[in-house]
Design a protein around this motif. Structure first.
Motif, PDB file in Angstrom:
ATOM      1  N   ALA A 270       5.392   1.492  -1.727  1.00  0.00           N
ATOM      2  CA  ALA A 270       4.060   2.084  -1.821  1.00  0.00           C
ATOM      3  C   ALA A 270       3.977   2.892  -3.115  1.00  0.00           C
ATOM      4  CB  ALA A 270       3.783   2.991  -0.623  1.00  0.00           C
ATOM      5  N   ASP A 271       2.828   2.801  -3.784  1.00  0.00           N
ATOM      6  CA  ASP A 271       2.636   3.590  -5.004  1.00  0.00           C
ATOM      7  C   ASP A 271       2.703   5.082  -4.690  1.00  0.00           C
ATOM      8  OD1 ASP A 271       2.287   1.294  -6.508  1.00  0.00           O
ATOM      9  OD2 ASP A 271       0.101   1.366  -6.412  1.00  0.00           O
ATOM     10  N   ILE A 272       3.153   5.847  -5.670  1.00  0.00           N
ATOM     11  CA  ILE A 272       3.216   7.306  -5.541  1.00  0.00           C
ATOM     12  C   ILE A 272       1.821   7.863  -5.714  1.00  0.00           C
ATOM     13  CG2 ILE A 272       4.142   9.402  -6.673  1.00  0.00           C
ATOM     14  CD1 ILE A 272       6.203   7.766  -5.061  1.00  0.00           C
ATOM     15  N   PRO A 273       1.366   8.827  -4.900  1.00  0.00           N
ATOM     16  CA  PRO A 273       2.062   9.447  -3.768  1.00  0.00           C
ATOM     17  C   PRO A 273       2.166   8.478  -2.595  1.00  0.00           C
ATOM     18  CG  PRO A 273      -0.168  10.306  -3.911  1.00  0.00           C
ATOM     19  CD  PRO A 273       0.021   9.388  -5.090  1.00  0.00           C
ATOM     20  N   ALA A 274       3.265   8.615  -1.839  1.00  0.00           N
ATOM     21  CA  ALA A 274       3.557   7.698  -0.742  1.00  0.00           C
ATOM     22  C   ALA A 274       4.041   8.473   0.475  1.00  0.00           C
ATOM     23  CB  ALA A 274       4.629   6.705  -1.177  1.00  0.00           C
ATOM     24  N   PRO A 275       3.854   7.925   1.687  1.00  0.00           N
ATOM     25  CA  PRO A 275       4.371   8.583   2.891  1.00  0.00           C
ATOM     26  C   PRO A 275       5.894   8.679   2.853  1.00  0.00           C
ATOM     27  CG  PRO A 275       2.838   6.818   3.465  1.00  0.00           C
ATOM     28  CD  PRO A 275       3.114   6.705   1.998  1.00  0.00           C
ATOM     29  N   GLN A 276       6.419   9.796   3.351  1.00  0.00           N
ATOM     30  CA  GLN A 276       7.874   9.954   3.438  1.00  0.00           C
ATOM     31  C   GLN A 276       8.433   9.044   4.518  1.00  0.00           C
ATOM     32  OE1 GLN A 276       9.563  13.861   3.746  1.00  0.00           O
ATOM     33  NE2 GLN A 276       8.116  14.724   2.295  1.00  0.00           N
ATOM     34  N   ALA A 277       9.682   8.652   4.355  1.00  0.00           N
ATOM     35  CA  ALA A 277      10.319   7.739   5.309  1.00  0.00           C
ATOM     36  C   ALA A 277      10.481   8.362   6.690  1.00  0.00           C
ATOM     37  CB  ALA A 277      11.673   7.299   4.777  1.00  0.00           C
ATOM     38  N   CYS A 278      10.786   9.641   6.758  1.00  0.00           N
ATOM     39  CA  CYS A 278      11.094  10.292   8.039  1.00  0.00           C
ATOM     40  C   CYS A 278       9.893  10.987   8.676  1.00  0.00           C
ATOM     41  CB  CYS A 278      12.214  11.304   7.843  1.00  0.00           C
ATOM     42  SG  CYS A 278      13.729  10.560   7.222  1.00  0.00           S
ATOM     43  N   ASP A 279       8.801  11.147   7.931  1.00  0.00           N
ATOM     44  CA  ASP A 279       7.632  11.862   8.432  1.00  0.00           C
ATOM     45  C   ASP A 279       6.405  11.305   7.727  1.00  0.00           C
ATOM     46  OD1 ASP A 279       5.638  13.595   9.233  1.00  0.00           O
ATOM     47  OD2 ASP A 279       6.634  15.406   8.519  1.00  0.00           O
ATOM     48  N   ALA A 280       5.703  10.377   8.361  1.00  0.00           N
ATOM     49  CA  ALA A 280       4.568   9.692   7.732  1.00  0.00           C
ATOM     50  C   ALA A 280       3.438  10.650   7.360  1.00  0.00           C
ATOM     51  CB  ALA A 280       4.045   8.589   8.641  1.00  0.00           C
ATOM     52  N   ALA A 281       3.383  11.844   7.980  1.00  0.00           N
ATOM     53  CA  ALA A 281       2.351  12.814   7.632  1.00  0.00           C
ATOM     54  C   ALA A 281       2.694  13.562   6.348  1.00  0.00           C
ATOM     55  CB  ALA A 281       2.156  13.818   8.777  1.00  0.00           C
ATOM     56  N   ALA A 282       3.955  13.527   5.944  1.00  0.00           N
ATOM     57  CA  ALA A 282       4.393  14.160   4.701  1.00  0.00           C
ATOM     58  C   ALA A 282       4.409  13.094   3.601  1.00  0.00           C
ATOM     59  CB  ALA A 282       5.778  14.764   4.888  1.00  0.00           C
ATOM     60  N   ARG A 283       4.410  13.557   2.326  1.00  0.00           N
ATOM     61  CA  ARG A 283       4.304  12.625   1.215  1.00  0.00           C
ATOM     62  C   ARG A 283       5.354  12.872   0.139  1.00  0.00           C
ATOM     63  NH1 ARG A 283       0.084   9.794   1.774  1.00  0.00           N
ATOM     64  NH2 ARG A 283      -0.310   9.149  -0.343  1.00  0.00           N
ATOM     65  N   VAL A 284       5.739  11.790  -0.539  1.00  0.00           N
ATOM     66  CA  VAL A 284       6.537  11.882  -1.763  1.00  0.00           C
ATOM     67  C   VAL A 284       5.520  11.892  -2.894  1.00  0.00           C
ATOM     68  CG1 VAL A 284       8.241  10.759  -3.234  1.00  0.00           C
ATOM     69  CG2 VAL A 284       8.483  10.667  -0.747  1.00  0.00           C
ATOM     70  N   GLU A 285       5.446  12.991  -3.631  1.00  0.00           N
ATOM     71  CA  GLU A 285       4.437  13.165  -4.669  1.00  0.00           C
ATOM     72  C   GLU A 285       4.909  12.708  -6.044  1.00  0.00           C
ATOM     73  OE1 GLU A 285       1.212  14.350  -4.385  1.00  0.00           O
ATOM     74  OE2 GLU A 285       1.511  14.197  -2.229  1.00  0.00           O
ATOM     75  N   GLY A 286       6.212  12.611  -6.250  1.00  0.00           N
ATOM     76  CA  GLY A 286       6.736  12.198  -7.547  1.00  0.00           C
ATOM     77  C   GLY A 286       8.244  12.301  -7.558  1.00  0.00           C
ATOM     78  N   GLY A 287       8.816  11.980  -8.704  1.00  0.00           N
ATOM     79  CA  GLY A 287      10.256  12.076  -8.830  1.00  0.00           C
ATOM     80  C   GLY A 287      10.732  11.553 -10.165  1.00  0.00           C
ATOM     81  N   SER A 288      12.005  11.796 -10.442  1.00  0.00           N
ATOM     82  CA  SER A 288      12.589  11.311 -11.691  1.00  0.00           C
ATOM     83  C   SER A 288      14.099  11.207 -11.561  1.00  0.00           C
ATOM     84  CB  SER A 288      12.241  12.257 -12.846  1.00  0.00           C
ATOM     85  OG  SER A 288      12.857  13.523 -12.642  1.00  0.00           O
ATOM     86  N   VAL A 289      14.663  10.388 -12.432  1.00  0.00           N
ATOM     87  CA  VAL A 289      16.101  10.313 -12.655  1.00  0.00           C
ATOM     88  C   VAL A 289      16.273  10.492 -14.156  1.00  0.00           C
ATOM     89  CG1 VAL A 289      18.153   8.846 -12.635  1.00  0.00           C
ATOM     90  CG2 VAL A 289      16.569   8.788 -10.708  1.00  0.00           C
TER      91      VAL A 289
ATOM     92  N   SER B 219       4.822  18.597   2.416  1.00  0.00           N
ATOM     93  CA  SER B 219       4.914  18.561   3.875  1.00  0.00           C
ATOM     94  C   SER B 219       3.557  18.227   4.480  1.00  0.00           C
ATOM     95  CB  SER B 219       5.405  19.905   4.408  1.00  0.00           C
ATOM     96  OG  SER B 219       4.384  20.882   4.266  1.00  0.00           O
ATOM     97  N   ALA B 220       3.547  17.972   5.776  1.00  0.00           N
ATOM     98  CA  ALA B 220       2.302  17.679   6.494  1.00  0.00           C
ATOM     99  C   ALA B 220       1.330  18.848   6.426  1.00  0.00           C
ATOM    100  CB  ALA B 220       2.612  17.327   7.945  1.00  0.00           C
TER     101      ALA B 220
END
Length: 149
Positions: free
Chosen positions: A45-64, A80-81
């Motif tokens: 799913a494109d960012i922002p995307a639902p978190q794997a463990c809590d669909a009400a929470a979101r992954v907003e971004g990230g980097s390596v 968080s939700a």
């Protein structure tokens, strides 16, 4: 004369682009992987995307970030939700073997963990187990050159 530093910076960027373009075949030059990778997909799913463990929470971004001295960072920005934003920031080292990057990281004083990233034509893919034991896929674009201001 401000013109000379800008000219040098432009020349350096052009040289970096040429190096990255030259590494489009299946053999990966280690020096071509240094830089920042930006999270663009989480679990397909494109960012922002639902978190794997809590669909009400979101992954907003990230980097390596892979540095030329062998150090690395992995960061995920979560919401968080209830709308509270937090950042999971891990630091450590990395090694390269063929088209894989092995990241050995930890979050502060927590336990060390290992992530294996598959290098792709447009960046890298990390497949890992989440805290709730589901498989998570993170897609990153990059590397982008990091310039010091």
């Amino acid at each position: 004369m401000r013109f000379l530093p800008n000219l040098r910076r432009s020349a350096a960027l052009a040289a970096c682009a040429a190096v990255l373009a030259a590494c489009s075949d299946s053999s990966i030059e280690t020096s071509s992987i240094y830089g920042a990778y930006i999270l663009v997909e989480y679990n397909n799913a494109d960012i922002p995307a639902p978190q794997a463990c809590d669909a009400a929470a979101r992954v907003e971004g990230g980097s390596v970030v892979l540095n030329s001295n062998g150090t690395a960072t992995h960061t995920l920005v979560l919401e968080s939700a209830t709308g509270v934003e937090s950042e999971l920031h891990s630091t450590g080292t990395f090694t390269v073997a063929d088209d894989e990057v092995l990241l050995v990281l930890n979050q502060g004083s927590g336990p060390t963990f290992t992530l294996t990233a598959q290098l792709t034509e447009g960046g890298m893919r990390i497949t890992r187990q989440s805290s709730c034991s589901t498989t998570v896929t993170e897609e990153y674009t990059g590397p982008y050159v990091i310039l010091n201001p």
